[in-house]
Design an enzyme around this catalytic site. Structure first.
Site, mmCIF file in Angstrom:
data_model
loop_
_atom_site.group_PDB
_atom_site.id
_atom_site.type_symbol
_atom_site.label_atom_id
_atom_site.label_comp_id
_atom_site.label_asym_id
_atom_site.label_seq_id
_atom_site.Cartn_x
_atom_site.Cartn_y
_atom_site.Cartn_z
ATOM 1 N N ASP A 69 -20.202 2.259 -27.880
ATOM 2 C CA ASP A 69 -21.127 1.427 -27.108
ATOM 3 C C ASP A 69 -20.604 1.198 -25.689
ATOM 4 O OD1 ASP A 69 -22.477 1.242 -29.471
ATOM 5 O OD2 ASP A 69 -22.418 -0.951 -29.594
ATOM 6 N N ASP A 70 -21.535 0.756 -24.836
ATOM 7 C CA ASP A 70 -21.258 0.155 -23.523
ATOM 8 C C ASP A 70 -20.995 1.133 -22.382
ATOM 9 O OD1 ASP A 70 -21.482 -2.102 -25.025
ATOM 10 O OD2 ASP A 70 -19.447 -2.835 -24.722
ATOM 11 N N HIS A 103 -28.825 0.935 -25.335
ATOM 12 C CA HIS A 103 -28.029 -0.269 -25.625
ATOM 13 C C HIS A 103 -28.425 -1.394 -24.668
ATOM 14 C CE1 HIS A 103 -24.797 -2.369 -27.561
ATOM 15 N NE2 HIS A 103 -23.967 -2.363 -26.531
ATOM 16 N N HIS A 109 -27.081 -5.634 -21.053
ATOM 17 C CA HIS A 109 -26.211 -6.119 -22.120
ATOM 18 C C HIS A 109 -26.293 -7.631 -22.332
ATOM 19 C CE1 HIS A 109 -22.644 -6.049 -24.796
ATOM 20 N NE2 HIS A 109 -22.937 -4.791 -24.930
ATOM 21 N N HIS A 161 -16.095 1.336 -28.877
ATOM 22 C CA HIS A 161 -16.573 1.085 -27.515
ATOM 23 C C HIS A 161 -15.885 2.007 -26.523
ATOM 24 C CE1 HIS A 161 -17.622 -2.551 -29.730
ATOM 25 N NE2 HIS A 161 -18.577 -2.731 -28.841
HETATM 26 ZN ZN ZN Z 1 -22.258 -3.511 -26.312
#
Ligand code: ZN
Length: 243
Positions: free
Chosen positions: A50-51, A101, A105, A194
């Site tokens: 993620d991210d 995503h 955020h 991540h």
């Molecule tokens: Zn995230």
């Protein structure tokens, strides 16, 4: 040699061939199946990050490549995709899957509508313009979701994806702890990691080796009719399958 004896010889040869074939079929494989060592014999799990994209995206992509062209799912934010558009293409060019995503955020379950919907829509438009494909998978930041957010994702053609195994890589744990957490995964499960951590990057080859020792392969995330229980009793409908 008479034609009769030639014919008998041909029949004998044919019978011998049949006997050999039957014998082979009956005996089957010479060695017993060593399931743990047979690639993918115990199914598939998904590796997800993620991210991103981040400054470390090229290293993550390279680590997957070096581990045997292993593919993962990268859940990108729209804002980070705009920061590193060239890395979005690099992720895709190596055969990895790209998911949505959100854009910035946030806690999507707190921003209200139409803000939550626009977080998803805007990111889809950004990722589609960069890759040529609209995302089909969506992961809410922090796993914070509700029925309205799931409906937003569905209306944009996306399946909501949470995870079965959190590595806690964002929480300052060691590489060994990330590996140990990831390898608790069961077939069909989804490992959460991540972008942006040296510890996570270092864990990638060990996780892939550990999965291989258990006959598990890295798979693609696909929709599932069966609910999967994630953290605090939340459920999602996705599973890891053959890429
Ligand atoms: Zn995230």
């Amino acid at each position: 040699m008479t034609s009769f004896s030639r014919q008998r010889r041909r029949i004998a040869t044919w019978l011998a061939a049949v006997a050999a074939l039957v014998g082979f079929v009956t005996v089957g494989p010479a060695a017993p199946t060593a399931s743990a060592a047979t690639p993918c014999s115990n199914g598939y799990v998904a590796i997800s990050f993620d991210d991103g994209p981040s400054a470390m995206t090229p290293q993550y992509v390279q680590a997957l490549h070096d581990a045997g062209y292993v593919k993962a799912t990268f859940f990108l934010t729209g804002a980070h995709a705009q920061d590193y558009p060239q890395y979005v293409n690099q992720i895709a060019a190596n055969g990895n899957w790209i998911g949505n995503h959100s854009y910035s955020h946030p806690f999507l379950d707190e921003v209200g509508e139409p803000n939550a919907f626009n977080e998803l829509l805007g990111t889809n438009q950004i990722l589609q313009s960069m890759t040529g494909h609209a995302p089909t998978l969506f992961r809410p930041p922090y796993g914070r979701t509700n029925a309205q957010i799931r409906q937003d994702a569905t209306s944009l053609g996306m399946t909501e994806v949470l995870w079965t195994n959190d590595t806690f890589d964002y929480n300052g744990v060691t590489t060994q702890e990330i590996v140990d957490n990831a390898l608790q995964v069961k077939p069909g499960g989804i490992i959460l990691m991540h972008e942006g951590y040296e510890t996570t990057l270092a864990a990638i080859p060990q996780i892939i080796n550990g999965l291989a020792e258990r006959g598990l392969c890295a798979g693609k995330i696909v929709p599932s009719a069966t609910p999967v229980t994630a953290w605090e009793g939340t459920t999602y409908y996705a599973v890891a399958a053959h890429w």
